[in-house]
Design an enzyme around this catalytic site. Structure first.
Site, short mmCIF file in Angstrom:
data_model
loop_
_atom_site.label_atom_id
_atom_site.label_comp_id
_atom_site.label_asym_id
_atom_site.label_seq_id
_atom_site.Cartn_x
_atom_site.Cartn_y
_atom_site.Cartn_z
N GLU A 55 8.16 -15.20 -10.59
CA GLU A 55 7.37 -14.05 -10.15
C GLU A 55 6.81 -13.22 -11.30
O GLU A 55 5.76 -12.61 -11.15
CB GLU A 55 8.12 -13.18 -9.14
CG GLU A 55 9.28 -12.41 -9.68
CD GLU A 55 10.01 -11.59 -8.61
OE1 GLU A 55 9.36 -11.08 -7.69
OE2 GLU A 55 11.23 -11.47 -8.72
N GLU A 100 18.01 -17.34 -7.71
CA GLU A 100 17.50 -16.01 -8.05
C GLU A 100 16.91 -16.00 -9.47
O GLU A 100 15.87 -15.38 -9.72
CB GLU A 100 18.63 -14.98 -7.90
CG GLU A 100 18.30 -13.56 -8.33
CD GLU A 100 17.13 -12.92 -7.57
OE1 GLU A 100 16.66 -13.47 -6.57
OE2 GLU A 100 16.68 -11.85 -8.02
N TRP A 139 -2.58 -2.86 -1.64
CA TRP A 139 -2.26 -4.29 -1.72
C TRP A 139 -3.11 -4.91 -0.61
O TRP A 139 -2.87 -4.68 0.57
CB TRP A 139 -0.77 -4.53 -1.47
CG TRP A 139 -0.35 -5.94 -1.71
CD1 TRP A 139 0.02 -6.50 -2.90
CD2 TRP A 139 -0.27 -6.99 -0.73
NE1 TRP A 139 0.32 -7.83 -2.72
CE2 TRP A 139 0.15 -8.16 -1.41
CE3 TRP A 139 -0.51 -7.07 0.63
CZ2 TRP A 139 0.34 -9.37 -0.77
CZ3 TRP A 139 -0.33 -8.28 1.28
CH2 TRP A 139 0.09 -9.42 0.57
N HIS A 180 18.65 -36.76 -6.84
CA HIS A 180 17.95 -37.12 -5.61
C HIS A 180 16.47 -36.74 -5.67
O HIS A 180 15.83 -36.59 -4.64
CB HIS A 180 18.64 -36.46 -4.41
CG HIS A 180 20.07 -36.86 -4.29
ND1 HIS A 180 20.45 -38.09 -3.81
CD2 HIS A 180 21.20 -36.22 -4.66
CE1 HIS A 180 21.77 -38.18 -3.87
NE2 HIS A 180 22.24 -37.06 -4.38
N ASN A 198 -1.59 2.48 5.35
CA ASN A 198 -0.69 1.41 4.93
C ASN A 198 -0.26 0.65 6.18
O ASN A 198 0.25 1.27 7.11
CB ASN A 198 0.55 2.02 4.24
CG ASN A 198 1.69 1.04 4.10
OD1 ASN A 198 1.46 -0.15 3.95
ND2 ASN A 198 2.91 1.53 4.16
N GLY A 199 -0.51 -0.67 6.20
CA GLY A 199 -0.12 -1.46 7.37
C GLY A 199 -1.25 -2.38 7.79
O GLY A 199 -2.16 -2.65 7.00
N ARG A 201 3.88 -0.45 -4.83
CA ARG A 201 3.57 -0.93 -3.49
C ARG A 201 2.26 -1.70 -3.43
O ARG A 201 1.92 -2.29 -2.40
CB ARG A 201 3.48 0.26 -2.52
CG ARG A 201 4.76 1.06 -2.45
CD ARG A 201 4.59 2.22 -1.51
NE ARG A 201 4.54 1.78 -0.14
CZ ARG A 201 5.60 1.65 0.66
NH1 ARG A 201 6.79 1.93 0.20
NH2 ARG A 201 5.46 1.25 1.89
N CYS A 243 0.84 -1.19 0.00
CA CYS A 243 0.00 0.00 0.00
C CYS A 243 0.88 1.25 0.00
O CYS A 243 1.92 1.30 0.66
CB CYS A 243 -0.94 0.10 1.19
SG CYS A 243 -2.10 -1.25 1.26
N LYS A 267 6.04 -4.45 -3.88
CA LYS A 267 7.49 -4.36 -3.73
C LYS A 267 7.94 -4.31 -2.27
O LYS A 267 8.97 -4.87 -1.93
CB LYS A 267 8.01 -3.14 -4.49
CG LYS A 267 9.50 -3.23 -4.70
CD LYS A 267 9.96 -2.40 -5.83
CE LYS A 267 11.44 -2.53 -6.02
NZ LYS A 267 11.81 -3.86 -6.57
N LYS A 321 13.08 -15.00 -10.37
CA LYS A 321 12.70 -13.99 -11.37
C LYS A 321 11.69 -14.56 -12.35
O LYS A 321 10.71 -13.91 -12.67
CB LYS A 321 13.92 -13.50 -12.18
CG LYS A 321 14.89 -12.59 -11.52
CD LYS A 321 14.38 -11.21 -11.22
CE LYS A 321 13.71 -11.15 -9.89
NZ LYS A 321 14.43 -10.82 -8.72
#
Ligand code: F6R
Length: 621
Positions: free
Chosen positions: A501, A494, A80, A517, A107-108, A27, A2, A616, A498
């Protein structure tokens, strides 16, 4: 998660709020909304989905009512979703009071919202959303309507009752051209102008307007008008604080010639790395962090017997890369932990433990909590962050800034490679202080590190067409495996992150030696295998794992040192990266993997900058 923004001053409120929200959309983009102070009350305007939907509504409304663009004060929000689905009722602003005369953006998370809601409902307040935020709107309205308090007093009272994390901004129809705001654990900055003032979750929202900012601290209330900004404690005592200047450019948040921020930010890596290394490494390759780290902290590094690296997601992967350099050059045991696990582990450590907390945003709740856990045992905390003045910089004993500039694309790219560079600087500095490696060896690595920006530039040149072509192998893919050993293993992790996502393809990063394995069962022509090779003995071993994979019909996409003939033998399309010393390989090998993920996602017609469900800054657990 947010973003909030506020403006008070001239007849350009809508324009400033919309620009601010555009720069905060990373955000969250489940919904967006505005609360504007009109002469006869507060006008809320909300739309579900990305900001363009709200922009369309703003255009329509502005077309019908010319006064709309003459509004002088208001607040905005990009969401968000945490409590309640992304629909219009749950979008912010949330209104309280008779006829919606108070509006709030937040926000929170308000952790005690259920109890507060029950109490407010029992006192006759009617809720219209499923959000936790709505309790704030009703608490404010109640204090104003029933206790005759000002908006500032009402917010101070509300802050005493709510628990959790919040940055909240409110407007009231009773106090035109005034915004009040407060925060606890979520970020909030005030931007200072001439005859106008601003409020936002992050400075990048306001770079087109001002470079002068005040950081709001926990337990403070700010009151903004066109003429000034008053900061006070909850008890109403005035707080005096100087403004700080930021050196980020407004162009840094513009797309320029690029189609997407992710592509722009991948191409910005050489410049970002140059800035991160500048002034910290001499032309001879000697690392000196004395301008960044306080003298007592540097002295304390000599005593360090153990290192703990904390981070989430990409930052955790950076930590795994950093472990190699720290263990190899400094001969200290290094543990790399996911912050959300570490914080609940009753971790072990002491004053001889160096705790490196990596967070580009500096706001990730789990990393902040993990830092707190490490501080409890006396760990010496160094924050590696891209955000000056962020929450983590206030929790740490020392800060090493990555200087990547603002990153707008949700998928971390330039902040990852600059984190790697910062960790190499740290490893070289610590190695020098510990004196276990020869000066020549350290200078040699330092010199190679200084030249990394050019190598990354070359990696970008090598990767353009090659990654576009390699992306074709993913057109009919149902999943992907990324393999590597040694320093190439975190690069594989990584790379897989990428891909998943931004393209939504299931992708796993695995140590190449683990293939037999279990994961080898996944291999067929619909599961491409990205093999990060690199150099040395481990390269040979990964190559033989790759051959086993090829023998089972897997399509191989190797990432290899430029000119490596054996890589060409196992695949039609090799992703090349320039030759560098092994410890620096992750910096160049990550580039083709970023571009590969980018082209796969673009090929699927997806929005690479705003992948679904993500935001983000992760400011909730
Ligand atoms: C992935 C990504 C995330 C972040 C993670 C930590 O591309 O960006 O995995 O790395 O959310 O964020 P920071 O570094 O802000 O703590």
């Amino acid at each position: 998660m947010c973003g909030i923004v506020g403006y008070v001053g001239r007849e350009r409120c809508v324009e400033v709020l919309m620009e601010g929200l555009k720069n905060l959309e990373y955000r969250g983009y489940d919904s967006a909304g505005l609360a504007l102070q009109l002469e006869d009350g507060i006008e809320p305007l909300k739309r579900v989905g990305p900001l363009v939907n709200l922009a369309g509504a703003v255009g329509d409304l502005g077309g019908r009512n010319g006064d709309f663009f003459r509004v002088r004060a208001g607040v905005g929000h990009t969401r968000w979703a945490t409590h309640g689905r992304p629909n219009e009722a749950n979008a912010h602003p949330l209104l309280g009071g008779e006829g919606g005369r108070v509006a709030v953006v937040h926000n929170g998370i308000i952790e005690n919202h259920a109890r507060l809601r029950r109490e407010l409902e029992a006192r006759g307040r009617v809720f219209r959303s499923e959000t936790d935020t709505e309790v704030i709107a009703h608490l404010l309205a109640e204090r104003i309507e029933e206790h005759g308090e000002s908006l500032r007093e009402a917010l101070a009272c509300c802050v005493r009752q709510i628990e959790g994390s919040f940055a909240v901004a409110a407007v009231s129809a009773e106090e035109p051209e005034t915004i009040v705001a407060a925060r606890h654990q979520s970020p909030l900055v005030v931007g200072l102008g001439e005859g106008e003032n601003f409020l936002a979750s992050a400075v990048q929202a306001l770079l087109t307007e001002t470079r002068r900012f005040l950081v709001v601290e926990n337990g403070e209330i700010v009151e903004l008008s066109a003429e000034g900004v008053a900061v006070s404690t909850l008890d109403g005592e005035e707080v005096r604080r100087g403004a700080c200047e930021v050196d980020w450019d407004a162009e840094a948040v513009e797309l320029g010639v690029y189609e997407d921020y992710m592509l722009k930010e991948i191409h910005e890596q050489p410049a970002a790395l140059r800035k991160t290394l500048e002034g910290r490494i001499t032309t001879e390759g000697e690392v000196d962090l004395s301008a960044d780290l306080p003298e007592p902290f540097i002295e304390g590094l000599r005593e360090i017997e153990r290192v703990v690296v904390l981070g989430c997601g990409t930052a955790y992967h950076a930590g795994l890369v950093g472990k190699h350099a720290l263990e190899k050059l400094c001969r200290v045991p290094v543990e790399v932990a996911v912050s959300s696990e570490y914080r609940y582990r009753e971790p072990i450590g002491d004053g001889k433990t160096l705790v490196v907390a990596i967070s580009q945003s500096g706001e990730t709740t789990d990393t902040l909590a993990a830092v707190e856990a490490a501080r409890e045992y006396g760990g010496r905390v160094l924050a590696v962050t891209n955000t000056r003045g962020s929450l983590i910089t206030r929790e740490a004993e020392a800060v090493l800034l990555t200087k990547a500039g603002p990153e707008v694309g949700v998928a971390a790219t330039k902040t990852f490679t600059t984190q790697l560079a910062a960790l190499k600087l740290l490893a070289l500095q610590l190695a020098h202080l510990k004196g276990l490696r020869s000066a020549e060896e350290l200078l040699e690595i330092g010199e190679a590190l200084r030249l990394v920006p050019e190598k990354v530039e070359h990696a970008i040149e090598l990767s353009g067409d090659a990654t576009r072509t390699a992306a074709q192998a993913f057109e009919a893919a149902r999943c992907a495996l990324y393999l590597g050993r040694g320093v190439s293993y975190p690069v594989a992790l990584e790379g897989a992150l990428k891909l998943k996502e931004i393209s939504y393809l299931p992708a796993e990063g695995y140590p190449a030696g683990e293939m037999k394995h279990g994961p080898i069962a996944l291999i067929d022509e619909s599961c491409p295998v990205v093999a990060v090779l690199g150099e040395g003995l481990l390269r040979e071993k990964t190559l033989s794992n790759v051959q086993e994979t090829a023998a089972r019909g897997g399509r191989i996409v190797p990432v290899a040192v430029e000119g490596d003939a054996s890589a060409s033998e196992v695949a039609d399309h090799v992703l090349w990266a320039p030759e560098v010393p092994e410890l620096l390989w992750p910096l160049v090998a990550s580039v083709p993997l970023q571009l590969l993920a980018y082209h796969v996602a673009k090929g699927r017609g997806l929005d690479v900058d705003k992948p679904r469900n993500l935001a983000k800054s992760v400011t909730v657990e």
